[in-house]
Design a protein around this motif. Sequence first.
Motif, PDB file in Angstrom:
ATOM      1  N   UNK A   1       3.326 -11.333  -8.609  1.00 12.48           N
ATOM      2  CA  UNK A   1       4.229 -10.291  -7.733  1.00 12.48           C
ATOM      3  C   UNK A   1       3.279  -9.129  -7.323  1.00 12.48           C
ATOM      4  N   UNK A   2       2.481  -8.788  -8.139  1.00 14.46           N
ATOM      5  CA  UNK A   2       1.633  -7.543  -7.793  1.00 14.46           C
ATOM      6  C   UNK A   2       0.909  -8.063  -6.277  1.00 14.46           C
ATOM      7  N   UNK A   3       0.291  -9.299  -6.236  1.00 14.13           N
ATOM      8  CA  UNK A   3      -0.436  -9.730  -4.932  1.00 14.13           C
ATOM      9  C   UNK A   3       0.560  -9.519  -3.937  1.00 14.13           C
ATOM     10  N   UNK A   4       1.765 -10.178  -4.194  1.00 13.68           N
ATOM     11  CA  UNK A   4       2.715 -10.113  -3.165  1.00 13.68           C
ATOM     12  C   UNK A   4       2.998  -8.550  -2.553  1.00 13.68           C
ATOM     13  N   UNK A   5       3.204  -7.751  -3.338  1.00 12.24           N
ATOM     14  CA  UNK A   5       3.407  -6.504  -3.335  1.00 12.24           C
ATOM     15  C   UNK A   5       2.406  -5.698  -2.483  1.00 12.24           C
ATOM     16  N   UNK A   6       1.324  -6.156  -2.935  1.00 13.55           N
ATOM     17  CA  UNK A   6       0.164  -5.286  -2.303  1.00 13.55           C
ATOM     18  C   UNK A   6      -0.070  -5.705  -0.793  1.00 13.55           C
ATOM     19  N   UNK A   7       0.282  -7.108  -0.568  1.00 14.16           N
ATOM     20  CA  UNK A   7       0.377  -7.621   0.911  1.00 14.16           C
ATOM     21  C   UNK A   7       1.427  -6.866   1.687  1.00 14.16           C
ATOM     22  N   UNK A   8       2.627  -6.562   1.035  1.00 14.06           N
ATOM     23  CA  UNK A   8       3.577  -6.047   1.811  1.00 14.06           C
ATOM     24  C   UNK A   8       3.256  -4.556   2.233  1.00 14.06           C
ATOM     25  N   UNK A   9       2.394  -3.905   1.370  1.00 15.87           N
ATOM     26  CA  UNK A   9       2.443  -2.423   1.289  1.00 15.87           C
ATOM     27  C   UNK A   9       0.793  -2.437   2.309  1.00 15.87           C
ATOM     28  N   UNK A  10       0.345  -3.261   2.487  1.00  5.67           N
ATOM     29  CA  UNK A  10      -0.659  -3.291   3.352  1.00  5.67           C
ATOM     30  C   UNK A  10      -0.301  -3.543   4.712  1.00  5.67           C
ATOM     31  N   UNK A  11       0.571  -4.430   5.122  1.00  7.75           N
ATOM     32  CA  UNK A  11       1.369  -4.444   6.167  1.00  7.75           C
ATOM     33  C   UNK A  11       1.815  -3.337   6.741  1.00  7.75           C
ATOM     34  N   UNK A  12       2.525  -2.672   5.777  1.00  4.45           N
ATOM     35  CA  UNK A  12       2.878  -1.326   6.283  1.00  4.45           C
ATOM     36  C   UNK A  12       1.993  -0.157   6.507  1.00  4.45           C
TER      37      UNK A  12
ATOM     38  N   UNK B   1      20.574  -2.752   8.066  1.00  4.24           N
ATOM     39  CA  UNK B   1      19.509  -3.437   7.870  1.00  4.24           C
ATOM     40  C   UNK B   1      18.100  -2.983   7.740  1.00  4.24           C
ATOM     41  N   UNK B   2      18.069  -1.499   7.628  1.00  2.00           N
ATOM     42  CA  UNK B   2      16.795  -0.926   7.442  1.00  2.00           C
ATOM     43  C   UNK B   2      16.019  -1.400   6.308  1.00  2.00           C
ATOM     44  N   UNK B   3      14.937  -2.079   6.504  1.00  2.01           N
ATOM     45  CA  UNK B   3      14.050  -2.478   5.179  1.00  2.01           C
ATOM     46  C   UNK B   3      13.544  -1.422   4.410  1.00  2.01           C
ATOM     47  N   UNK B   4      14.458  -0.706   3.672  1.00  2.00           N
ATOM     48  CA  UNK B   4      13.820   0.482   2.927  1.00  2.00           C
ATOM     49  C   UNK B   4      12.987   0.138   1.820  1.00  2.00           C
ATOM     50  N   UNK B   5      12.941  -1.142   1.098  1.00  2.00           N
ATOM     51  CA  UNK B   5      12.157  -1.293  -0.047  1.00  2.00           C
ATOM     52  C   UNK B   5      10.836  -1.220   0.088  1.00  2.00           C
ATOM     53  N   UNK B   6      10.055  -1.719   1.120  1.00  2.00           N
ATOM     54  CA  UNK B   6       8.844  -1.651   1.120  1.00  2.00           C
ATOM     55  C   UNK B   6       8.208  -0.247   1.062  1.00  2.00           C
ATOM     56  N   UNK B   7       8.868   0.499   1.846  1.00  2.00           N
ATOM     57  CA  UNK B   7       8.351   2.000   2.310  1.00  2.00           C
ATOM     58  C   UNK B   7       8.573   2.881   0.737  1.00  2.00           C
TER      59      UNK B   7
END
Lengths: 140, 371
Positions: free
Chosen positions: B220-231, B324-330
């Motif tokens: 999950x951390x790996x996936x989160x890091x990917x999401x945040x990196x994209x952001x 549908x604003x994707x708030x979670x990643x931010x």
Amino acid sequence: MADFEPRIVGFLCNWCTYAGADLAGTSRMQYPPNMRPIRVMCSGSVDSVYLLRALLEGADGVFIGGCHPGDCHYVSGNYKARRRMVAFKSILRSVGLDEDRVWLRWISAAEGRKFADTITAMTDELKRKGPSPFREQWDV
Amino acid sequence: MAMLKVKAKNPSRTLRELFAGWLSEGRLSAMLVPVMAKSGAATLALVSDPAKMAEAAPLLPAMAVNAASVVHDIARQKGEAGRVGLLLRPCEMRAVVELIKLRQVDADGVVLVGIDCPGTYKAAGFREVRTKGEEFDNEHAGGQRDYYDSPNLRTACQVCDSSAPSAFDVAVGFLGLDPDKELWLEAGTDKGRVLLEGFDLTGEAPAARAKYLEALKERRLKKAAGTIEKLDKVMRGPEKLVGYFADCLNCHNCMRVCPVCYCHECFFNSSTFQRGLDEHVRTAKRKGLTRMPSETLLFHLTRMNHMMASCVACGICEDSCPAGVGLLPLFKKVSRNVQAEFGYVSGRSLEEPLPLVAFREDEFQAVGESE
């Protein structure tokens, strides 16, 4: 950009920095007139919403002046202001905004010179940076 | 620590019986639990009658509201000490812990019973699985390991790295175990030991669970890091930030459903920024035009400043957004950064002081001084 005059919104603590500003004035020290001072009772009383509103409305910089650590009239307001500034700047960085447009400085009632020098330095730095992008960005 | 033998390969029923026992023996007067109502509503109920514990769905893989919001509503005033049990998923427990520290929940009145959670379904996905009948929550716990990485999970759950209870009185564990056979019970406090009286609590924590949690966390951390990196790549400058909230309707739902947005009257509902027509015109003149309704970004950035130190990244804000604003990643990214500044992790413990309440004289000494 030579004629660009930054607009700074300043929140000055009643007990230290506001008195310091007063001293600078009564001592006839020269400093740029770019800051609009707002007197507040404590640097710890300035909620982030006021800093954000100034920035989003297009202020080029926001200044908070408080008592030196250990000298707060309310004992610990400035320590809390300091932590809040750490969080505030972390959020600005995280969302991709310029944290260097926000200054927190400790200036006592006796430091008229420091006040004049600090406002001069901030005005100079903002002149170098240029106008805030929020002067144009209206759909905020 | 003790292992709870599961009867008839039915962990859900086994837990219902355990909880019903706490009520019938008078150890608790009521318990807040997830339920699966006959109407199809996956919701919460405060159960006082042991017989009615049959309605409970302790392993329910759906989260329509963060239970901490309900706890905030019902447990703010002092209750009889230690009489109401709360069955909480890890993110719900973290939010309750923050609310206790924010003095919004009376800690003495409640008993925090935490339960492992591998993630909950998006609303649409959940509608599909609930038709499978009453034992779907057992399946969720046991048979469907693949589901833990499924794109049908809520966005927040897909990147959640805290699948086990944190500051619990009692913890119920099943991750990494065979929940058809046994569940794991642990008491974290004396209040918890009262509930688990009768169990032999001297046993070792099962290594399989720890190992499983570690592996899940890593994925999950790996996936989160990917999401945040994209952001990180796109989040540069005001235009991108404004663009992130471009679809926001200014409805403030995200604030209303947020478990740690605790103010009884939100600043943005106050009259502070209410202005007359003339002042609006003055504002418009500053840039030539001004967005209406006004102060969309101001709302989001202020909310961040007010609650980021306590954000538990449950993602209920994103679920509630009609636009549908994707708030979670931010919010995940910002809260992580803010909490890291203070070495704080929201909901980790009841002892760690809130970052914006506590301070030390000898910290952040460069802040406030000229460079």
